[in-house]
Design a protein around this motif. Sequence first.
Motif, mmCIF file in Angstrom:
data_model
loop_
_atom_site.group_PDB
_atom_site.id
_atom_site.type_symbol
_atom_site.label_atom_id
_atom_site.label_comp_id
_atom_site.label_asym_id
_atom_site.label_seq_id
_atom_site.Cartn_x
_atom_site.Cartn_y
_atom_site.Cartn_z
ATOM 1 N N LEU A 1 3.569 -2.427 -8.656
ATOM 2 C CA LEU A 1 3.942 -1.947 -9.985
ATOM 3 C C LEU A 1 3.099 -2.614 -11.062
ATOM 4 C CD1 LEU A 1 6.007 -0.005 -11.191
ATOM 5 C CD2 LEU A 1 7.565 -1.925 -11.404
ATOM 6 N N LEU A 2 2.850 -3.904 -10.919
ATOM 7 C CA LEU A 2 1.979 -4.610 -11.852
ATOM 8 C C LEU A 2 0.559 -4.060 -11.811
ATOM 9 C CD1 LEU A 2 1.706 -6.987 -13.871
ATOM 10 C CD2 LEU A 2 1.106 -8.402 -11.901
ATOM 11 N N GLY A 3 0.061 -3.775 -10.618
ATOM 12 C CA GLY A 3 -1.269 -3.187 -10.488
ATOM 13 C C GLY A 3 -1.360 -1.809 -11.133
ATOM 14 N N ALA A 4 -0.317 -1.003 -10.982
ATOM 15 C CA ALA A 4 -0.307 0.319 -11.613
ATOM 16 C C ALA A 4 -0.277 0.193 -13.136
ATOM 17 C CB ALA A 4 0.883 1.135 -11.125
ATOM 18 N N LEU A 5 0.460 -0.768 -13.642
ATOM 19 C CA LEU A 5 0.485 -0.985 -15.096
ATOM 20 C C LEU A 5 -0.871 -1.454 -15.617
ATOM 21 C CD1 LEU A 5 3.970 -2.639 -15.617
ATOM 22 C CD2 LEU A 5 3.167 -0.495 -16.621
ATOM 23 N N ILE A 6 -1.514 -2.344 -14.881
ATOM 24 C CA ILE A 6 -2.850 -2.796 -15.285
ATOM 25 C C ILE A 6 -3.840 -1.648 -15.274
ATOM 26 C CG2 ILE A 6 -4.788 -4.264 -14.581
ATOM 27 C CD1 ILE A 6 -2.691 -6.344 -13.723
ATOM 28 N N LEU A 7 -3.775 -0.823 -14.234
ATOM 29 C CA LEU A 7 -4.653 0.337 -14.135
ATOM 30 C C LEU A 7 -4.407 1.308 -15.287
ATOM 31 C CD1 LEU A 7 -6.810 1.686 -12.347
ATOM 32 C CD2 LEU A 7 -4.938 2.853 -11.180
ATOM 33 N N ALA A 8 -3.139 1.505 -15.624
ATOM 34 C CA ALA A 8 -2.820 2.429 -16.710
ATOM 35 C C ALA A 8 -3.248 1.867 -18.075
ATOM 36 C CB ALA A 8 -1.325 2.710 -16.728
ATOM 37 N N ALA A 9 -3.180 0.578 -18.233
ATOM 38 C CA ALA A 9 -3.508 -0.017 -19.527
ATOM 39 C C ALA A 9 -5.005 -0.074 -19.791
ATOM 40 C CB ALA A 9 -2.916 -1.423 -19.619
ATOM 41 N N PHE A 10 -5.809 -0.231 -18.748
ATOM 42 C CA PHE A 10 -7.238 -0.441 -18.947
ATOM 43 C C PHE A 10 -8.110 0.714 -18.519
ATOM 44 C CE2 PHE A 10 -5.548 -4.797 -18.638
ATOM 45 C CZ PHE A 10 -5.899 -5.214 -19.906
ATOM 46 N N ARG A 11 -7.576 1.841 -18.138
ATOM 47 C CA ARG A 11 -8.385 3.010 -17.788
ATOM 48 C C ARG A 11 -8.234 4.069 -18.826
ATOM 49 N NH1 ARG A 11 -11.342 4.484 -12.792
ATOM 50 N NH2 ARG A 11 -11.530 2.491 -11.868
ATOM 51 N N VAL B 1 0.830 -1.209 0.000
ATOM 52 C CA VAL B 1 0.000 0.000 0.000
ATOM 53 C C VAL B 1 0.863 1.257 0.000
ATOM 54 C CG1 VAL B 1 -1.705 1.299 1.324
ATOM 55 C CG2 VAL B 1 -1.940 -1.165 1.084
ATOM 56 N N LEU B 2 1.942 1.254 0.773
ATOM 57 C CA LEU B 2 2.761 2.462 0.882
ATOM 58 C C LEU B 2 3.619 2.740 -0.347
ATOM 59 C CD1 LEU B 2 3.932 2.387 4.605
ATOM 60 C CD2 LEU B 2 2.087 3.701 3.566
ATOM 61 N N THR B 3 3.900 1.720 -1.138
ATOM 62 C CA THR B 3 4.700 1.950 -2.339
ATOM 63 C C THR B 3 3.849 2.239 -3.574
ATOM 64 O OG1 THR B 3 4.824 -0.425 -2.777
ATOM 65 C CG2 THR B 3 6.635 0.556 -1.521
ATOM 66 N N ALA B 4 2.545 2.303 -3.411
ATOM 67 C CA ALA B 4 1.666 2.572 -4.557
ATOM 68 C C ALA B 4 1.938 3.934 -5.210
ATOM 69 C CB ALA B 4 0.204 2.450 -4.153
ATOM 70 N N VAL C 1 7.204 6.454 -17.315
ATOM 71 C CA VAL C 1 7.542 5.558 -18.425
ATOM 72 C C VAL C 1 6.411 5.432 -19.438
ATOM 73 C CG1 VAL C 1 8.151 3.181 -18.990
ATOM 74 C CG2 VAL C 1 9.169 4.290 -17.004
ATOM 75 N N TYR C 2 5.170 5.311 -18.961
ATOM 76 C CA TYR C 2 4.050 5.044 -19.857
ATOM 77 C C TYR C 2 3.010 6.156 -19.717
ATOM 78 C CZ TYR C 2 0.074 2.392 -21.779
ATOM 79 O OH TYR C 2 -1.022 1.997 -22.489
ATOM 80 N N ARG C 3 2.059 5.968 -18.898
ATOM 81 C CA ARG C 3 1.057 6.980 -18.543
ATOM 82 C C ARG C 3 0.309 6.467 -17.332
ATOM 83 N NH1 ARG C 3 -4.336 5.688 -20.203
ATOM 84 N NH2 ARG C 3 -4.348 3.823 -21.453
ATOM 85 N N PHE C 4 -0.336 7.363 -16.594
ATOM 86 C CA PHE C 4 -1.123 6.948 -15.450
ATOM 87 C C PHE C 4 -2.402 7.755 -15.443
ATOM 88 C CE2 PHE C 4 -2.423 6.557 -11.030
ATOM 89 C CZ PHE C 4 -2.231 5.201 -10.835
ATOM 90 N N PRO C 5 -3.560 7.091 -15.327
ATOM 91 C CA PRO C 5 -4.833 7.819 -15.388
ATOM 92 C C PRO C 5 -5.081 8.651 -14.125
ATOM 93 C CG PRO C 5 -5.234 5.520 -14.924
ATOM 94 C CD PRO C 5 -3.765 5.653 -15.181
ATOM 95 N N ILE C 6 -5.430 9.891 -14.338
ATOM 96 C CA ILE C 6 -5.800 10.767 -13.237
ATOM 97 C C ILE C 6 -7.319 10.856 -13.221
ATOM 98 C CG2 ILE C 6 -5.686 13.120 -12.361
ATOM 99 C CD1 ILE C 6 -2.926 13.323 -13.526
ATOM 100 N N ILE D 1 4.759 5.522 -5.392
ATOM 101 C CA ILE D 1 6.034 5.403 -6.111
ATOM 102 C C ILE D 1 5.835 4.643 -7.409
ATOM 103 C CG2 ILE D 1 8.371 4.470 -5.972
ATOM 104 C CD1 ILE D 1 8.117 4.827 -2.888
ATOM 105 N N ALA D 2 5.086 3.558 -7.351
ATOM 106 C CA ALA D 2 4.822 2.769 -8.556
ATOM 107 C C ALA D 2 4.024 3.579 -9.570
ATOM 108 C CB ALA D 2 4.082 1.491 -8.192
ATOM 109 N N ALA D 3 3.052 4.353 -9.097
ATOM 110 C CA ALA D 3 2.253 5.168 -10.009
ATOM 111 C C ALA D 3 3.109 6.243 -10.669
ATOM 112 C CB ALA D 3 1.088 5.807 -9.262
ATOM 113 N N ALA D 4 4.013 6.839 -9.910
ATOM 114 C CA ALA D 4 4.900 7.845 -10.488
ATOM 115 C C ALA D 4 5.824 7.228 -11.535
ATOM 116 C CB ALA D 4 5.715 8.522 -9.393
ATOM 117 N N LEU D 5 6.343 6.041 -11.253
ATOM 118 C CA LEU D 5 7.203 5.366 -12.234
ATOM 119 C C LEU D 5 6.441 5.003 -13.499
ATOM 120 C CD1 LEU D 5 9.334 3.015 -9.969
ATOM 121 C CD2 LEU D 5 10.093 5.035 -11.211
ATOM 122 N N VAL D 6 5.237 4.495 -13.342
ATOM 123 C CA VAL D 6 4.433 4.159 -14.518
ATOM 124 C C VAL D 6 4.063 5.425 -15.276
ATOM 125 C CG1 VAL D 6 2.202 3.213 -15.249
ATOM 126 C CG2 VAL D 6 3.586 1.987 -13.606
ATOM 127 N N GLY D 7 3.785 6.504 -14.560
ATOM 128 C CA GLY D 7 3.480 7.774 -15.216
ATOM 129 C C GLY D 7 4.653 8.329 -15.993
#
Length: 119
Positions: free
Chosen positions: A109-119, A25-28, A38-43, A30-36
């Motif tokens: 990190l996998l959860g953030a990638l899944i969220l970014a890919a399907f949102r 939970v606490l590293t979420a 490298v790829y993208r992250f939905p806001i 950081i993972a979202a920032a990294l995915v954002g």
Amino acid sequence: MGFEENRTGGPVLWAVAAWAAIAAVLTAPIAAALVGIVYRFPIPFGDNARGAGDALNAALASVFYLVMGEGVVLALLGGIAGYFIARAVGPGLFRPLVLAVVAAFGLTLLGALILAAFR
């Protein structure tokens, strides 16, 4: 024979599982920032965070997703991973704890990638 089967005691298993759940939970953010970066992250209620300039926005957006219920899923998956890692690695606390925290970050990190890919 019974000695080899029961390699790790109950308190160690649950301690590693609890730390892995907390780490997931606490590293979420950081993972979202990294995915954002490298790829993208939905806001929520906005555009996608892309690049290093939007890393803070992606981290704050992940807090929104954690509050909306995805934190429970991350904690559950991290705890399960930590429990089974502690059972598989064997006696001691430090090595299973480090491996469980790294695995929890990987799941986040996998959860953030899944969220970014399907949102």
